[in-house]
Write a protein that holds these residues in place. Structure first.
Motif, PDB file in Angstrom:
ATOM      1  N   UNK A  24       1.436  -1.439   0.003  1.00 50.45           N
ATOM      2  CA  UNK A  24       0.105  -0.107   0.368  1.00 50.45           C
ATOM      3  C   UNK A  24       1.159   1.693  -0.077  1.00 50.45           C
TER       4      UNK A  24
ATOM      5  N   UNK B  43      -3.069   1.226  14.874  1.00 51.81           N
ATOM      6  CA  UNK B  43      -3.338   2.811  14.832  1.00 51.81           C
ATOM      7  C   UNK B  43      -2.708   2.993  13.402  1.00 51.81           C
ATOM      8  N   UNK B  44      -2.029   2.100  12.917  1.00 50.11           N
ATOM      9  CA  UNK B  44      -0.386   2.931  11.880  1.00 50.11           C
ATOM     10  C   UNK B  44      -1.415   3.033  10.799  1.00 50.11           C
ATOM     11  N   UNK B  45      -2.093   1.136  10.535  1.00 55.56           N
ATOM     12  CA  UNK B  45      -2.491   0.876   9.332  1.00 55.56           C
ATOM     13  C   UNK B  45      -3.818   0.648   9.392  1.00 55.56           C
TER      14      UNK B  45
ATOM     15  N   UNK C 156      -9.322   3.307   2.103  1.00 59.92           N
ATOM     16  CA  UNK C 156     -10.061   2.844   0.811  1.00 59.92           C
ATOM     17  C   UNK C 156      -9.521   2.976  -0.128  1.00 59.92           C
ATOM     18  N   UNK C 157      -7.791   1.896   0.875  1.00 58.17           N
ATOM     19  CA  UNK C 157      -7.446   1.359  -0.502  1.00 58.17           C
ATOM     20  C   UNK C 157      -7.912  -0.854  -0.780  1.00 58.17           C
TER      21      UNK C 157
ATOM     22  N   UNK D 223       3.081   2.276   2.453  1.00 61.85           N
ATOM     23  CA  UNK D 223       3.696   1.875   3.566  1.00 61.85           C
ATOM     24  C   UNK D 223       5.018   1.577   4.163  1.00 61.85           C
TER      25      UNK D 223
ATOM     26  N   UNK E  34      -6.551   1.564  10.368  1.00 62.21           N
ATOM     27  CA  UNK E  34      -8.200   1.848  10.818  1.00 62.21           C
ATOM     28  C   UNK E  34      -7.451   3.172  10.323  1.00 62.21           C
ATOM     29  N   UNK E  35      -6.223   3.338   9.322  1.00 61.96           N
ATOM     30  CA  UNK E  35      -5.961   4.581   8.462  1.00 61.96           C
ATOM     31  C   UNK E  35      -6.922   4.354   7.500  1.00 61.96           C
ATOM     32  N   UNK E  36      -7.668   5.611   7.216  1.00 68.77           N
ATOM     33  CA  UNK E  36      -8.549   6.113   6.031  1.00 68.77           C
ATOM     34  C   UNK E  36      -7.830   5.660   4.701  1.00 68.77           C
ATOM     35  N   UNK E  37      -6.719   5.572   4.715  1.00 65.50           N
ATOM     36  CA  UNK E  37      -6.090   6.206   3.157  1.00 65.50           C
ATOM     37  C   UNK E  37      -5.942   4.228   3.170  1.00 65.50           C
ATOM     38  N   UNK E  38      -5.477   3.090   4.109  1.00 68.55           N
ATOM     39  CA  UNK E  38      -5.042   2.304   3.606  1.00 68.55           C
ATOM     40  C   UNK E  38      -6.820   1.483   3.470  1.00 68.55           C
TER      41      UNK E  38
END
Lengths: 143, 344, 373
Positions: free
Chosen positions: C124, C190-192, C200-201, C126, C194-198
């Motif tokens: 992704x 927290x880092x990955x 969405x990906x 990150x 539930x990250x919004x960008x992740x």
């Protein structure tokens, strides 16, 4: 209407979660790194590590069991005589093939072959990866 | 800058014998050399800082071998890049392949003509400074498409096309965000914009106390800046896991170094422009240069910080963020800022 | 005008040397701009004749080879092969050995899922999750290193038992690891996760509906991600798994549709937590006794056949053995989960974006050592 709500929810969620993520990396920025500076600092190798073998030639009775059990036949054993009187000329392990599976050590009736803590195997030629244990022992004896 | 040279000519007798054109040319070349040296040093420092910060954010040390704590790593890397074989792929269009890195670098290099480091330390006080920066940033797009197409590699072509789509769309919210500031300063010159802001943070355009619209404009400008410099979460043109290395997959040696330095220079320019437009430029409690560099490097640190935290967006999401999120927000901000400037 | 504006589809090779193909997988994708029209998978670059080698080695000798199938989950592989042989040879495994096997297998499951977490994050875009995942994996590998002396190809489960007993020091380290891992798990999310960008990906990308998952023979997190509750540890328990209390996570379409990439990813994340529970239970209830059963020096299996399946981190790993009464198997067949899971790639990788292909492949999480064998 729901699409509009989702649109704003996404923007808020994006900002919120990105901020949380930034917090995680920032916390790590000020904590101590966990890596080792390898050639200067060596990792602590535990007892019973399966590294390069150690071989005790005086204990070996040339029973050939390790050669037979080895899945990849990377051990070469040459000897005269049998049992305790055996004279071992050659005990080579080819580390380009070795699986480090520990079977040879388990099968040995006299515990003459062990796996040591050495793991550094880099060499310039393939021939250097074949370690002649019997010869090394002979050289040691002479000295 | 011209006034300084004129003063210099008047004060030093020997220079009066030389035709002014030669002196001006020499001064321009000298200026270029100084800026080039500055860029190289800054790029090296930034590459080192990026690797070091990334390392510590990931529980490791980063470069440690060359020099104490690896501070000479960038020097070693640049020597390596200089000495490396310079290859041109068989299927590449040779002329364009060689031209592209120069264009990318030039696009990142020219904005230094107007970027102020302090009140007096500036090459040219152009009265359309910010417009000049925005328009010259477009040269980079041509360079990157050229690199992507001329490499003769499919992945490179993807990288080039993605970047074209991305940069062209993000220029719109970027320009609109600039307009919010211009509405207050009434001028496009970077000096006048800086003079419209005060010494303390609440007098800067980034503060909601001064105007909520420019504060939002600051965020929009910075995000658009991230996109136009291809930084995560917008680094699709060189998305490592998809396109290998994007448009510069086929480049090696010095040509690759041009792309590399160009990228970091573009980052520096965006951050410096943000500092001037929204964070009060050289205004602040310290001497001018210190304020300006401090703000720029803080923004650069945030860029690095974001890069090592976030995943990357998908191409349709990148365009979505631009056209459906940033564009409406920046339009509202422009209208709001204009109303505020006229009414209050 | 129509002729002038025609576009062309491009055929692109993704791999065998590509950063996101988890090894030497080759995908040929037919793209129309950013849209992927078709994906073809080409495998076989890592073929090592593992089955044929198995037919030429004695049963004991083949165990270290199973390490190299799915090299991220060696203990699980060892366990599968050993159980198949023990089934056919009627070898009794002591209780303590069975417990230790469970502990080793669950540790290895966590290690494998941590790699999967990191690589999916990397795909992704990150980088940091990759290093965080490996940081905790390193702690775990250090424990397994004390248990069996190796860091990747463990060869821990043996015919009739396990290689070595655990010491109090290892038990202490493991408990400490369970504690840190539980904290880190929250950090990972927290880092990955539930990250919004992740989200969405991955959400709504690569959706595998329930029927399709069953139809393609998917197993493991890929199947459970589609909402099917099927875990061999629960449904066909082996090695005393029925004694441990744990829940089997399955995809509920929390972030999008049931069976999307995020669901598969989330199943793995929850499995890490469940495995931690099992490890604690093993340490609490470890019975005393020998760690090795009675295995004859020259092991000859009776004529017959056996199929044994175990739940690998990637799904159902099966070993099918046919014995003709000799010291070597007459035929050995390995049913690799990665191979079957990868078969769905052609069906999923169409009418999506190039970036989606990478995410789908990452969320299926294949290990090429096992696909090609």
């Amino acid at each position: 209407m729901r699409a509009v709500a989702n649109y704003f929810r996404d923007i808020v969620a994006a900002i919120y979660t990105i901020t949380l993520g930034l917090g995680v990396t920032m916390k790590c920025l000020f904590s101590k790194p966990v890596t080792l500076q390898y050639p200067d600092e060596r990792p602590e190798v535990p007892d019973g590590y399966r590294g390069i073998h150690t071989y005790e030639i005086e204990k070996c009775i040339a029973c050939n069991l390790c050669v037979q059990i080895c899945p990849i036949t990377c051990i070469t054993l040459a000897y005269e005589g049998k049992g305790k009187n055996a004279v071992i000329h050659q005990y080579d392990i080819d580390y380009t093939k070795c699986l480090f599976c520990h079977l040879c050590c388990e099968v040995c009736p006299t515990d003459c072959v062990h796996m040591g803590k050495e793991f550094d195997l880099a060499s310039y030629t393939r021939a250097e990866c074949v370690i002649p244990f019997a010869k090394a022992a002979a050289v040691q004896k002479q000295e | 800058m011209q006034s300084y040279i004129d003063a210099l000519i008047q004060n030093i007798g020997i220079l009066q014998q030389v035709p002014p054109l030669i002196i001006y040319t020499a001064a321009i070349l000298l200026g270029c050399a100084v800026v080039f040296g500055y860029i190289s040093v800054v790029a090296m420092i930034m590459i080192y800082a990026e690797r070091k910060v990334a390392g510590h954010m990931q529980s490791r040390y980063g470069p440690m071998r060359v020099g104490p704590h690896g501070i000479l790593q960038s020097v070693a890397d640049s020597i390596k890049l200089l000495l490396k074989e310079d290859t041109v792929p068989d299927k590449a269009h040779r002329f364009l392949f060689k031209l592209a890195p120069l264009l990318v670098f030039a696009g990142a290099f020219v904005p230094f003509a107007v970027l102020p480091f302090s009140e007096h330390l500036v090459i040219s006080r152009m009265n359309i400074g910010i417009f000049y920066i925005l328009s010259l940033a477009a040269i980079e797009v041509i360079g990157v498409i050229m690199a992507g197409w001329a490499s003769g590699s499919k992945w490179s072509l993807y990288g080039g096309m993605r970047l074209a789509a991305q940069m062209v769309s993000y220029e719109i919210p970027m320009a609109l965000a600039v307009l919010t500031v211009v509405a207050f300063s009434g001028h496009l010159g970077l000096h006048e914009i800086t003079h419209a802001q005060g010494k303390w943070p609440w007098e800067w355009f980034a503060s909601p106390l001064k105007s909520p619209f420019t504060a939002v404009g600051f965020v929009v400008f910075y995000i658009a800046g991230l996109a136009s410099t291809k930084r995560l979460p917008f680094d699709l043109p060189e998305a490592e896991s998809e396109l290998v290395a994007g448009f510069h997959t086929e480049y090696s040696g010095m040509r690759f170094a041009y792309f590399f330095i160009g990228e970091y220079t573009a980052m520096y320019v965006v951050c410096a422009a943000t500092a001037v437009l929204f964070l009060g430029g050289w205004n602040g409690p310290f001497p001018g240069v210190v304020n300006m560099l401090g703000k720029t490097f803080f923004l650069l640190f945030v860029m690095i910080w974001l890069r090592w935290t976030l995943p990357r967006l998908r191409i349709d999401q990148v365009i979505f963020v631009c056209l459906k999120v940033l564009l409406p927000i920046s339009l509202i901000c422009v209208i709001g800022a204009a109303l505020q400037a006229v009414l209050f | 005008m129509q002729d002038f504006l025609q576009t062309e589809e491009i055929l692109v090779n993704m791999g065998p040397q590509h950063p996101s193909t988890h090894g030497v997988l080759r995908l040929v994708i037919r793209t129309d701009g950013e849209m992927v029209r078709e994906t073809y998978t080409h495998i076989g670059y890592l073929h090592r004749c593992a089955e044929k080698i198995g037919e030429n080695l004695t049963y004991k000798q083949f165990v270290p080879y199973t390490d190299r199938l799915d090299y991220l989950a060696s203990i699980n592989n060892n366990l599968g092969f050993c159980l198949a042989v023990e089934n056919l040879a009627q070898i009794e495994v002591p209780e303590r050995a069975a417990y230790l096997r469970v502990m080793g297998a669950e540790m290895n499951r966590i290690a494998s899922h941590l790699v999967s977490y990191g690589t999916l994050g990397m795909e992704a875009g990150a980088f940091t999750p990759f290093f965080y995942g490996f940081r905790e994996r390193e702690q775990l590998v250090a424990i397994i290193e004390k248990m069996c002396g190796a860091r990747l190809t463990y060869h821990y489960a043996r015919l009739g038992g396990v290689m070595r007993d655990i010491t109090p020091e290892i038990a202490r380290d493991t408990r400490e690891f369970v504690r840190t891992m539980e904290q880190r798990w929250e950090e990972y999310n927290t880092l990955l996760s539930f990250n919004e960008i992740f989200i969405k990906r991955t959400a709504n990308v690569g959706i595998i509906p329930r029927d399709m998952a069953i139809g393609y023979g998917l197993t493991g997190p890929c199947l459970r991600g589609s909402g099917v509750e099927w875990d061999l540890r629960k449904d066909d328990p082996y090695s005393l798994y029925e004694r441990f209390a744990f829940t089997v996570p399955y995809g509920d379409g929390r972030m999008g549709t049931v069976g999307d990439s995020w669901d598969r990813y989330w199943v793995r994340m929850v499995e890490i937590k469940e495995s931690l529970k099992i490890i604690t239970q093993v340490l609490d209830g470890l019975p005393e006794g020998p760690i090795m059963g009675k295995v004859p020096r020259v092991l000859k299996l009776p004529v017959g056949e056996a199929y044994m399946r175990v739940e690998n981190p990637r799904g159902e790993l099966g070993f099918y053995l046919v014995s003709d009464g000799g010291t070597k198997p007459y035929r050995l067949r390995i049913r690799g989960p990665s191979f079957c899971n990868l078969s769905i790639m052609n069906a999923l990788g169409r009418e999506c974006l190039v970036a989606d292909v990478v995410m789908i492949l990452g969320s299926i999480d294949v290990v090429l050592g096992e696909v090609d064998r």
